[in-house]
Design an enzyme around this catalytic site. Sequence first.
Site, mmCIF file in Angstrom:
data_model
loop_
_atom_site.group_PDB
_atom_site.id
_atom_site.type_symbol
_atom_site.label_atom_id
_atom_site.label_comp_id
_atom_site.label_asym_id
_atom_site.label_seq_id
_atom_site.Cartn_x
_atom_site.Cartn_y
_atom_site.Cartn_z
ATOM 1 N N HIS A 236 2.931 -8.217 1.254
ATOM 2 C CA HIS A 236 3.480 -7.138 1.510
ATOM 3 C C HIS A 236 4.863 -7.813 2.379
ATOM 4 C CE1 HIS A 236 -0.801 -5.778 2.064
ATOM 5 N NE2 HIS A 236 0.115 -4.061 2.103
ATOM 6 N N GLY A 237 5.586 -8.778 2.420
ATOM 7 C CA GLY A 237 6.914 -8.969 3.390
ATOM 8 C C GLY A 237 7.083 -10.741 2.950
#
Length: 479
Positions: free
Chosen positions: A326-327
């Site tokens: 996700h990041g």
Amino acid sequence: MLFNSIDFAIFLPIVFILYWFVFNKKLKFQNFLIVVASYVFYGWWDWRFLSLILFSTLVDYTIGKLLLTERNKRKRVLLLWLSIVVNLGFLGFFKYYNFFLDNFVAAFSFLGKPINPQGLNIILPVGISFYTFQTLSYTIDVYKNKLKPTKDFIAFSAFVSFFPQLVAGPIERATNLLPQFYKKRSFDYTKAIDGLRQILWGLFKKVVVADNAAKYANLIFNNSDDYSGSTLLLGAILFAFQIYGDFSGYSDIAIGTSRLFGFNLKQNFAFPYFSRDIAEFWRRWHISLSTWFRDYLYIPLGGSRGGTWMKIRNTFIIFLVSGFWHGANWTFVAWGALNAVYFLPIMLLDKNRVHTNNVVAEGEFFPNIREVLQVGSTFLLTVLAWIFFRANSIHHAISYISNMFSKTIFSVPENLPLITIVFIVFCMVIEWFGRENKFALQSLGFKWPKIIRWGFYMLLILFIIQFNGGEQAFIYFQF
């Protein structure tokens, strides 16, 4: 190009008319139009990133063709790893280069040997995490002989760049989507109307629910030291509905738009906030990513077939990798780890497959007390985890939770966004009535008098127009 923009409102009808009335004579023409439209759609943000999609397409198309004729096992493995390295290499460079560099510097500084390497001003290409996984799954399936490699470059390019789901999913498997580009498609009025209903509901969730919840959630998270515990709890709940309305809204619009062109995409959300435990939540949230990690990482690692230690190891790996996907921030890793902790007791007690083939209160108007407690506790655990997902840092998340669980949690929240809360409740009520379908409006209202049903649709359109907060980007564009 944003789904909730004037640009897309003009773009979609033009492509639709060309697709069904100009390029409908030959399948190859329709597929070519999809490629062109998809490149225009993606290039609307930054045309330079089109080269990444084209390069990824060329690499996996070529490797697929080579795997078709190659019989040497060692060379087949090398071809597979070439695809993995190229795809994940691009993803790693654009998404994680500065993250690893910063942590490398921090580690050396901690050891008393500060260094000053040069960072890069890297712009993250929109949707790179999604189309990278989509092309990678094609090569893996071809390698495993689950899919015959295509010789149709235009069809493969359309599969990789298909504009409805290009930027934020669902992450489609080639086994489902690619064969649909080989078959002649005829306009289906029923399917198109069904698609429009899903688009309408997706826009409502994004524009009315998510974007309005975002105003308050952002204000509270960005100034968390200034608010009471009850307001911080409200901010976390608002973010939970923001991310749900935003991401599931995108998926609804993507799936509905695909149906306008005769394509069927996989369901990506199945009313996850009505889940009775965390295992069920993860079967209903971002289904295309969860099943991707299950099939291409969890099962190859051994899944749950080994002993207790292997089950624990694989569970943490799958959730930590999912978080990191996700990041490039430790907050996402912490979010994944916390979900792993939630999941472990259910798995170790062999209760993770209890709620697989049914929905809460199936066939009933109201849930029973036990189901209310199960859904409520699962939702609160999820809200707590979302704090790590939304926070700027681990320290911020811990501080937020600490301040939230103070004695002020029993006070009245400041500046209650009543209209936003009303829309959230309205959204959940509609989703409750439609929870046994693939999206809330799939069959809801079919038994109503026509004037009432169309009045309901017009009411949703009025809400979208009246409470539109501008062309707000989707959360998952940054992933």
